[in-house]
Design a protein around this motif. Structure first.
Motif, short mmCIF file in Angstrom:
data_model
loop_
_atom_site.label_atom_id
_atom_site.label_comp_id
_atom_site.label_asym_id
_atom_site.label_seq_id
_atom_site.Cartn_x
_atom_site.Cartn_y
_atom_site.Cartn_z
N SER A 42 0.82 -1.15 -0.04
CA SER A 42 -0.08 0.00 0.17
C SER A 42 1.03 1.25 0.01
CB SER A 42 -0.91 0.04 1.21
OG SER A 42 -0.16 0.07 2.39
N GLY A 43 2.14 1.08 -0.14
CA GLY A 43 2.88 2.28 -0.29
C GLY A 43 3.87 2.71 1.11
N THR A 44 4.69 3.48 1.04
CA THR A 44 5.65 3.78 2.19
C THR A 44 5.86 5.34 2.35
OG1 THR A 44 7.71 3.51 0.77
CG2 THR A 44 6.81 1.75 1.92
N HIS A 45 6.07 5.88 3.63
CA HIS A 45 6.23 7.05 3.80
C HIS A 45 7.63 7.16 4.86
CE1 HIS A 45 5.11 10.35 7.01
NE2 HIS A 45 5.05 10.74 5.80
N SER A 46 8.20 8.16 4.40
CA SER A 46 9.73 8.32 4.99
C SER A 46 9.52 9.18 6.26
CB SER A 46 10.41 8.73 3.95
OG SER A 46 11.85 8.94 4.56
N GLN A 47 9.99 8.71 7.28
CA GLN A 47 10.31 9.40 8.70
C GLN A 47 11.64 9.67 8.84
OE1 GLN A 47 7.87 7.52 11.53
NE2 GLN A 47 5.96 8.56 10.78
N THR A 48 11.92 10.85 9.47
CA THR A 48 13.44 11.21 9.73
C THR A 48 13.68 10.44 11.01
OG1 THR A 48 13.26 13.51 8.60
CG2 THR A 48 15.07 13.07 10.27
N TYR B 159 3.58 -0.96 -6.82
CA TYR B 159 3.04 -2.08 -7.34
C TYR B 159 1.95 -1.58 -8.48
CZ TYR B 159 5.65 -4.40 -3.59
OH TYR B 159 6.61 -4.73 -2.83
N PRO B 160 2.33 -1.06 -9.41
CA PRO B 160 1.32 -0.56 -10.48
C PRO B 160 0.59 -1.52 -11.12
CG PRO B 160 3.63 -0.48 -11.37
CD PRO B 160 3.89 -0.83 -10.06
N GLU B 161 0.98 -2.78 -11.22
CA GLU B 161 0.16 -3.94 -11.81
C GLU B 161 -0.13 -5.03 -10.82
OE1 GLU B 161 3.12 -4.69 -14.78
OE2 GLU B 161 2.31 -3.39 -16.30
N TRP B 162 -0.54 -4.60 -9.66
CA TRP B 162 -0.53 -5.52 -8.63
C TRP B 162 -1.39 -6.87 -8.67
CZ3 TRP B 162 1.35 -6.73 -4.10
CH2 TRP B 162 0.56 -7.24 -3.16
N SER B 163 -2.46 -6.54 -9.41
CA SER B 163 -3.38 -7.88 -9.57
C SER B 163 -2.67 -8.71 -10.42
CB SER B 163 -4.69 -7.42 -10.18
OG SER B 163 -5.60 -8.76 -10.40
N THR B 164 -2.09 -8.26 -11.66
CA THR B 164 -1.35 -9.08 -12.61
C THR B 164 -0.25 -9.83 -12.09
OG1 THR B 164 -2.41 -7.66 -14.48
CG2 THR B 164 -0.45 -8.97 -14.99
N PHE B 165 0.62 -8.65 -11.26
CA PHE B 165 1.79 -9.28 -10.69
C PHE B 165 1.61 -10.49 -9.63
CE2 PHE B 165 4.71 -8.49 -7.13
CZ PHE B 165 6.10 -8.94 -7.73
N VAL B 166 0.54 -10.13 -8.72
CA VAL B 166 0.31 -11.33 -7.93
C VAL B 166 -0.05 -12.59 -8.57
CG1 VAL B 166 -1.29 -11.89 -6.12
CG2 VAL B 166 -0.39 -9.70 -6.22
N GLN B 167 -0.94 -12.47 -9.44
CA GLN B 167 -1.32 -13.70 -10.43
C GLN B 167 -0.22 -14.33 -11.24
OE1 GLN B 167 -4.46 -15.44 -10.32
NE2 GLN B 167 -3.16 -17.20 -11.30
N GLY B 168 0.86 -13.28 -11.70
CA GLY B 168 1.95 -13.99 -12.34
C GLY B 168 2.98 -14.76 -11.62
N LEU B 169 3.06 -14.28 -10.29
CA LEU B 169 4.06 -15.07 -9.35
C LEU B 169 3.43 -16.40 -9.05
CD1 LEU B 169 4.99 -12.49 -6.79
CD2 LEU B 169 6.40 -13.61 -8.16
N ARG B 170 1.96 -16.55 -8.92
CA ARG B 170 1.38 -17.69 -8.44
C ARG B 170 1.20 -19.03 -9.95
NH1 ARG B 170 -3.93 -18.24 -4.75
NH2 ARG B 170 -4.04 -20.37 -4.81
N SER B 171 0.89 -18.10 -10.99
CA SER B 171 0.85 -19.34 -12.35
C SER B 171 2.19 -19.53 -12.79
CB SER B 171 -0.05 -18.60 -13.09
OG SER B 171 0.54 -17.23 -13.43
N GLU B 172 3.17 -18.56 -12.68
CA GLU B 172 4.37 -18.74 -13.21
C GLU B 172 5.54 -19.51 -12.46
OE1 GLU B 172 5.70 -15.28 -15.27
OE2 GLU B 172 3.64 -14.89 -16.04
N ASP B 173 5.59 -19.09 -10.98
CA ASP B 173 6.47 -19.82 -10.31
C ASP B 173 5.98 -20.17 -9.22
OD1 ASP B 173 8.54 -18.22 -11.56
OD2 ASP B 173 7.63 -16.39 -10.90
N GLY B 174 4.49 -20.53 -8.98
CA GLY B 174 3.97 -21.50 -8.07
C GLY B 174 4.26 -20.70 -6.43
N VAL B 175 4.38 -19.40 -6.62
CA VAL B 175 4.69 -18.56 -5.37
C VAL B 175 3.38 -17.79 -5.06
CG1 VAL B 175 6.02 -16.53 -4.31
CG2 VAL B 175 6.93 -18.59 -5.78
N ARG B 176 2.81 -17.81 -3.86
CA ARG B 176 1.74 -16.96 -3.38
C ARG B 176 2.11 -15.67 -2.80
NH1 ARG B 176 -0.05 -22.35 -3.06
NH2 ARG B 176 -2.30 -22.69 -3.21
#
Length: 766
Positions: free
Chosen positions: A338-344, A364-381
């Motif tokens: 969900s993004g990061t915020h820098s604190q000093t 993670y601009p392509e979040w849904s596609t990226f998540v599905q790709g890890l799972r279908s191509e590498d077997g990684v959830r």
């Protein structure tokens, strides 16, 4: 779900169903009992007090006065969830009389019959108070005696706020449980039960002193914990717990060798006690009440869960490199989705998360596609991150689609402040103001359900998340929740229960019970029935006893006795400390490697964390040495999968027995076993483990209990008789693991094959 008003009335409604059948004035009748409690229990008056017997065995006894009360509002000082507690006791009652004993009708009791004691608490400042105590055998749990105490507020100028229950203890009895504790036995301690930030250090020095020096109590102490679990089991196989509804601040005082005193921060309290045949049966009885943890998804045994931050390209590169070196990968855990915020911070900035449950379009601009790709191509959830807050993202540099904070703030869906008639703001550092969602509000739940389903679960094919926090609800008089009538301090430790319940109900509504992994660090009595994984919280990246790698074992031991059978930790720890005064804590490659060993032979899940300042830490992906050490430990974890699965299916699911078992569970009469906290433990019945938990240590001195038992060191094949201390070699990658004689299981074959194949491996920490 029942209205929380009813749930948090603390069982006062029980007495609406009581009808007196017969009664005796104990001061004049001379009737000492026994007063029947079901078919096998009975209450009897004895010299100076009372006892309860199970047939001919006394399981509980107490001398007058065993009920007490005091006035004074305990002080809780600190910021956010880091709260320092000061006990305030005024107008402490000096005595107790029992004016009558009655047999009463009670719907919840076996035979619908209970025994009621009434009387007065004497010399409570300027007044006396009346009380009622009811004992009964629950109709659905007839192997214990339940109780409820109600003390009247009276007409005192200093009205009471707390109730005390004191009963007898064997001076040789040791105590275990009460949630995430780091001592061995809790004997001679007074232990607070309250959910809060555990602190940075928890007594380990000098970090605790440094963190506490600014007055915020950020370092905590040895009893600060995310968990509020008021139950213990003793070496005499005695079990005691307060009910799920009894959520006020309590202290369990074991400092008197002959007594146990429970100090409870309200005037109504309920619970139960029992005596089992051994400590394992006691856990079974406890979890028959609390519930037992739902099964883990099967995929967690396939490999490591890689904790990574930094965006799609970085994650993809690390996954491919891990797979190429033979590291089994079950999932990635991407808390920064969900993004990061820098604190000093000192020397370097600290990256914090934006608590707004939608994917960050920069990382993670392509979040849904990226998540599905890890799972279908590498077997990684993929696992993500969710917590009880929503942060104001109005200043988020790369924007947002919905500002959930603004929506919830406008609708009053957060915990409220009555003085400002607005959101009770929680600050997590500069630029990060947030509100806590009010889970008692049905409208909030409906709104949040839509967010969780559309933006977290259905938007991408994730398999779960860290379900963080739960211990931050304010305790001030100005705190307002939509559907709670009790004091905020009483409600506070109930919130982790609601948070776990909410997440489980959401998973079930989606039909994902066999897929979803939801891990929590905050916990309350009974919340284990809703979570399939507990994580032991934020440890320092060091070797400390109270808040480093050693604390992981101790916490898991006590949590297991508290009913939490499936646990794990952040491999490598979480909390870095950087200061301008020359004191710093950062993670070394050696700590990371040894922590991975510990996780492989102790935990239900193998998951790493980059830490709160990733750039100063050794990471599993730092270089070839850390990659190979991590992959080796992940393979060791996988080799133990059949053994873990058998234990969790046959003993944890059906009896509530933990995976990691302190030695005292098997050897409750062994005084040496009682003293062991982190030094060694059993993994199920067939393995005994002595992990390496100190730097530059290549040999362990381990106590082997039970003279009649044989322990075989898996790496050398050398066997040792129990009842002695032995020294065994423990080079990198070879934690001291012993086969326990007579308890070998065929499900250990894959682990023993791993030992055979890897016995010649040489690991380094370059």
């Amino acid at each position: 779900m029942p209205l929380l008003k009813a749930a948090l009335t603390l069982l006062a409604s029980v007495f609406l169903h009581i009808v007196a059948v017969c009664s005796q004035d104990v001061l004049t009748s001379g009737n000492a009992g026994p007063w029947p409690l079901g078919n096998v229990y009975g209450l009897k008056q004895s010299a100076g007090g009372f006892h309860i017997s199970e047939r001919d065995r006394i399981i509980w006894s107490a001398s007058l006065p065993f009920i007490g009360a005091s006035a004074g509002h305990d002080q809780l000082v600190g910021s956010g969830g880091a709260l320092n507690i000061t006990q305030i006791d005024n107008a402490v009652c000096q005595g107790q009389n029992v004016s009558s004993i009655s047999t009463v009708e009670l719907e919840q009791a076996v035979d619908q019959t209970a025994v009621q004691l009434t009387g007065s608490l004497l010399e409570c400042g300027d007044a006396s108070l009346t009380y009622t105590v009811v004992f009964w055998v629950p109709v659905d749990l007839n192997d214990r005696v339940a109780f409820e105490i109600i003390v009247s507020s009276g007409d005192s100028e200093t009205p009471p706020e707390k109730v005390y229950l004191t009963f007898d203890s064997n001076p040789q009895e040791d105590f275990y449980g009460l949630g995430a504790q780091t001592l061995a036995s809790l004997k001679n301690q007074s232990v607070p039960v309250f959910s809060r930030e555990q602190g940075v250090g928890r007594g380990d020095q000098p970090v605790t002193e440094y963190e506490n020096s600014n007055g915020t109590f950020g370092g905590g102490n040895s009893f600060t914990t995310y968990t509020a679990i008021p139950s213990y089991i003793s070496t005499d196989s005695n079990g005691f717990y307060l009910s799920v509804e009894s959520t006020a601040l309590s202290f369990f005082d074991f400092t008197n060798p002959h007594k146990v005193t429970v100090r409870y921060g309200d005037l109504n309290v309920s619970g139960a006690f029992f005596q089992a045949s051994d400590m394992f049966e006691a856990i079974e009885r406890l979890t028959a009440y609390t519930g037992r943890m739902p099964a883990l998804p099967k995929w967690v045994d396939e490999g490591a869960i890689l904790g990574i931050q930094g965006g799609q390209a970085k994650v993809e590169g690390i996954v491919q490199q891990s797979l190429s070196i033979g590291c089994p990968v079950a999932a990635v855990w991407l808390q920064d989705w969900s993004g990061t915020h820098s604190q000093t911070g000192p020397w370097t900035n600290i990256s914090r998360l934006w608590w707004n449950w939608e994917n960050d379009e920069d990382l993670y601009p392509e979040w849904s596609t990226f998540v599905q790709g890890l799972r279908s191509e590498d077997g990684v959830r993929t696992l993500s991150y969710v917590n009880t807050f929503l942060a104001n993202v109005s200043t988020k540099p790369d924007g947002y689609r919905r500002n959930l904070y603004a929506e919830a703030d406008r609708l009053h869906y957060f915990v409220q402040n009555s003085t400002t008639n607005s959101t009770a703001i929680i600050s997590s550092g500069p630029g990060l103001d947030a509100g806590i969602i009010d889970l008692t509000n049905p409208q909030l739940r409906e709104w949040f359900d839509e967010i969780m389903k559309t933006q977290v679960w259905n938007f991408a094919n994730i398999s779960g998340y860290m379900s963080d926090f739960g211990e931050y609800t304010p305790v001030t008089p100005e705190t307002v929740l939509a559907n709670v009538t009790t004091d905020a301090l009483v409600f506070h430790s109930y919130y982790p229960y609601l948070w776990a319940q909410y997440q489980r109900e959401l998973v079930e509504s989606l039909g994902l019970q066999e897929e979803a992994l939801i891990f929590h660090r905050s916990a309350a009595m009974g919340s284990n029935r809703y979570m399939n994984l507990f994580w032991v919280g934020d440890q320092n990246v060091d070797w400390g006893i109270n808040d480093g790698i050693k604390s992981v074992v101790s916490i898991m031991a006590h949590m297991g006795i508290s009913g939490y059978s499936q646990q794990h930790s952040d491999i490598g720890g979480y909390t870095d400390v950087l200061t301008y005064s020359g004191f710093n804590l950062t993670r070394s490659p050696e700590l990371l490697g040894r922590w991975g060993e510990l996780a492989a032979v102790s935990s239900a899940v193998f998951r790493s964390h980059e830490g709160n300042i990733p750039g100063v830490n050794a990471q599993f992906y730092s270089n070839s040495s850390t990659y190979h050490y991590y992959g080796y430990n992940a393979r060791m974890f996988v080799s133990l999968a059949p053994y873990r699965q058998r234990i969790l299916a046959t003993e944890s699911a059906t009896k509530g027995w933990p995976l990691l078992r302190p030695a005292v569970l098997y050897h409750s009469t062994d005084t040496e076993a009682r003293k062991i906290s982190y030094e060694s433990f059993y993994l199920g019945p067939s393995l005994y483990v002595a992990p390496v938990l100190d730097p530059q240590t290549f040999e362990v001195d381990v106590y082997l209990p039970d003279k009649a038992c044989e322990y075989t060191h898996v790496w050398t094949g050398v066997s040792y008789n129990g009842g002695q201390r032995v020294k065994v070699a423990a080079p990198y990658g070879k934690p001291a693991v012993f086969l326990v004689g007579g308890k070998w299981l065929p499900e250990l074959q894959s682990f023993l094959l791993f030992v055979e194949q890897e016995n010649g491996a040489s690991l380094s920490i370059d």
